[in-house]
Design a protein around this motif. Sequence first.
Motif, PDB file in Angstrom:
ATOM      1  N   ILE A   1      10.595  -0.527 -11.236  1.00  0.00           N
ATOM      2  CA  ILE A   1      11.810  -1.204 -10.476  1.00  0.00           C
ATOM      3  C   ILE A   1      12.064  -2.503 -10.843  1.00  0.00           C
ATOM      4  N   LYS A   2      13.932  -2.256 -10.827  1.00  0.00           N
ATOM      5  CA  LYS A   2      13.976  -3.360 -11.469  1.00  0.00           C
ATOM      6  C   LYS A   2      15.302  -3.854 -10.828  1.00  0.00           C
ATOM      7  N   GLY A   3      15.485  -5.239 -10.313  1.00  0.00           N
ATOM      8  CA  GLY A   3      16.502  -5.155  -9.614  1.00  0.00           C
ATOM      9  C   GLY A   3      17.185  -7.061  -9.503  1.00  0.00           C
ATOM     10  N   PHE A   4      18.493  -7.293  -8.815  1.00  0.00           N
ATOM     11  CA  PHE A   4      19.368  -8.366  -8.996  1.00  0.00           C
ATOM     12  C   PHE A   4      20.032  -8.616  -8.196  1.00  0.00           C
ATOM     13  N   ASP A   5      19.596  -9.730  -7.554  1.00  0.00           N
ATOM     14  CA  ASP A   5      20.400 -10.380  -6.553  1.00  0.00           C
ATOM     15  C   ASP A   5      20.868 -11.216  -6.857  1.00  0.00           C
TER      16      ASP A   5
ATOM     17  N   ALA B   1      17.023  12.470 -17.064  1.00  0.00           N
ATOM     18  CA  ALA B   1      16.329  12.754 -18.517  1.00  0.00           C
ATOM     19  C   ALA B   1      15.275  13.843 -17.899  1.00  0.00           C
ATOM     20  N   PRO B   2      14.793  14.505 -19.413  1.00  0.00           N
ATOM     21  CA  PRO B   2      13.866  14.878 -19.380  1.00  0.00           C
ATOM     22  C   PRO B   2      12.462  14.848 -18.581  1.00  0.00           C
ATOM     23  N   GLY B   3      11.881  14.605 -17.932  1.00  0.00           N
ATOM     24  CA  GLY B   3      10.516  14.223 -16.675  1.00  0.00           C
ATOM     25  C   GLY B   3      11.479  12.727 -16.095  1.00  0.00           C
ATOM     26  N   ILE B   4      12.307  12.183 -16.726  1.00  0.00           N
ATOM     27  CA  ILE B   4      12.451  11.027 -15.272  1.00  0.00           C
ATOM     28  C   ILE B   4      13.646  11.431 -14.594  1.00  0.00           C
ATOM     29  N   ASP B   5      13.277  10.668 -13.886  1.00  0.00           N
ATOM     30  CA  ASP B   5      14.214   9.975 -12.180  1.00  0.00           C
ATOM     31  C   ASP B   5      14.384   8.979 -12.149  1.00  0.00           C
ATOM     32  N   VAL B   6      15.468   8.804 -11.674  1.00  0.00           N
ATOM     33  CA  VAL B   6      16.767   7.628 -11.321  1.00  0.00           C
ATOM     34  C   VAL B   6      17.330   7.617 -10.139  1.00  0.00           C
ATOM     35  N   ALA B   7      16.448   6.731  -9.549  1.00  0.00           N
ATOM     36  CA  ALA B   7      17.518   5.899  -7.891  1.00  0.00           C
ATOM     37  C   ALA B   7      17.650   5.185  -7.760  1.00  0.00           C
ATOM     38  N   SER B   8      18.837   4.592  -7.616  1.00  0.00           N
ATOM     39  CA  SER B   8      19.551   3.447  -7.499  1.00  0.00           C
ATOM     40  C   SER B   8      19.806   3.145  -6.209  1.00  0.00           C
ATOM     41  N   TYR B   9      20.437   1.703  -6.223  1.00  0.00           N
ATOM     42  CA  TYR B   9      21.135   1.199  -4.514  1.00  0.00           C
ATOM     43  C   TYR B   9      22.195  -0.031  -5.320  1.00  0.00           C
ATOM     44  N   GLU B  10      23.048   0.287  -4.740  1.00  0.00           N
ATOM     45  CA  GLU B  10      24.824  -1.475  -5.085  1.00  0.00           C
ATOM     46  C   GLU B  10      25.237  -0.993  -3.599  1.00  0.00           C
TER      47      GLU B  10
ATOM     48  N   LYS C   1       8.192   8.563 -13.939  1.00  0.00           N
ATOM     49  CA  LYS C   1       7.943   9.502 -14.399  1.00  0.00           C
ATOM     50  C   LYS C   1       6.530   9.593 -13.984  1.00  0.00           C
ATOM     51  N   GLY C   2       6.601  10.167 -13.717  1.00  0.00           N
ATOM     52  CA  GLY C   2       5.494  11.207 -13.062  1.00  0.00           C
ATOM     53  C   GLY C   2       4.825  10.261 -12.122  1.00  0.00           C
TER      54      GLY C   2
ATOM     55  N   ASN D   1       0.635  -1.505   0.316  1.00  0.00           N
ATOM     56  CA  ASN D   1      -0.200   0.464   0.135  1.00  0.00           C
ATOM     57  C   ASN D   1       0.803   0.892  -0.287  1.00  0.00           C
ATOM     58  N   LEU D   2       1.629   1.047  -0.691  1.00  0.00           N
ATOM     59  CA  LEU D   2       3.206   2.556  -0.572  1.00  0.00           C
ATOM     60  C   LEU D   2       2.489   3.102  -1.721  1.00  0.00           C
ATOM     61  N   PRO D   3       2.155   4.325  -1.583  1.00  0.00           N
ATOM     62  CA  PRO D   3       1.961   5.658  -2.666  1.00  0.00           C
ATOM     63  C   PRO D   3       3.238   5.473  -3.158  1.00  0.00           C
ATOM     64  N   ASN D   4       3.270   5.930  -4.518  1.00  0.00           N
ATOM     65  CA  ASN D   4       4.601   6.353  -5.088  1.00  0.00           C
ATOM     66  C   ASN D   4       5.634   7.872  -4.494  1.00  0.00           C
ATOM     67  N   LYS D   5       4.239   8.929  -4.062  1.00  0.00           N
ATOM     68  CA  LYS D   5       5.159   9.842  -3.209  1.00  0.00           C
ATOM     69  C   LYS D   5       5.658   9.408  -2.101  1.00  0.00           C
ATOM     70  N   LYS D   6       5.508   8.744  -1.371  1.00  0.00           N
ATOM     71  CA  LYS D   6       5.950   8.069  -0.411  1.00  0.00           C
ATOM     72  C   LYS D   6       7.423   7.428  -0.654  1.00  0.00           C
ATOM     73  N   LEU D   7       7.219   6.145  -1.594  1.00  0.00           N
ATOM     74  CA  LEU D   7       8.347   5.794  -1.946  1.00  0.00           C
ATOM     75  C   LEU D   7       9.160   6.827  -2.327  1.00  0.00           C
ATOM     76  N   VAL D   8       9.052   7.830  -3.700  1.00  0.00           N
ATOM     77  CA  VAL D   8      10.228   8.598  -4.075  1.00  0.00           C
ATOM     78  C   VAL D   8      10.816   9.665  -3.042  1.00  0.00           C
ATOM     79  N   SER D   9       9.987  10.244  -1.383  1.00  0.00           N
ATOM     80  CA  SER D   9      10.653  10.718  -0.958  1.00  0.00           C
ATOM     81  C   SER D   9      11.535   9.767  -0.239  1.00  0.00           C
ATOM     82  N   ALA D  10      10.786   8.297   0.347  1.00  0.00           N
ATOM     83  CA  ALA D  10      12.576   7.339   1.184  1.00  0.00           C
ATOM     84  C   ALA D  10      13.409   7.261  -0.215  1.00  0.00           C
ATOM     85  N   LEU D  11      13.384   7.395  -1.130  1.00  0.00           N
ATOM     86  CA  LEU D  11      14.632   7.382  -2.073  1.00  0.00           C
ATOM     87  C   LEU D  11      15.618   8.489  -1.832  1.00  0.00           C
ATOM     88  N   LYS D  12      15.091   9.577  -2.167  1.00  0.00           N
ATOM     89  CA  LYS D  12      15.479  10.656  -1.550  1.00  0.00           C
ATOM     90  C   LYS D  12      16.125  10.662  -0.918  1.00  0.00           C
TER      91      LYS D  12
END
Length: 83
Positions: A68-72, A41-50, A62-63, A5-16
């Motif tokens: 989400i792409k992950g690799f374990d 890129a215009p209108g696109i943010d990218v977050a990552s964890y390595e 994007k909007g 039930n995680l809203p996109n805004k909360k996910l983006v806030s947590a990533l930032k």
Amino acid sequence: MILDNLPNKKLVSALKASAALDIELCKDEYLRCFSYKANWAPGIDVASYENGGGDEIVIVIKGDAILIKGFDHESEVSPHAQE
């Protein structure tokens, strides 16, 4: 926090917040695990964890859409975990 039930805004806030904390707590850039690139890129943010051990998550925002792409590397479905 319930992830299904995680809203996109909360996910983006947590990533930032994770990227900002990583900058404050780890002065050596090459040792940081989290990053957030606004307007990658215009209108696109990218977050990552390595973690430096072969595990990674890349999140493209994007909007209201999030990809989400992950690799374990130790996952049983990873081709690198096969003999």
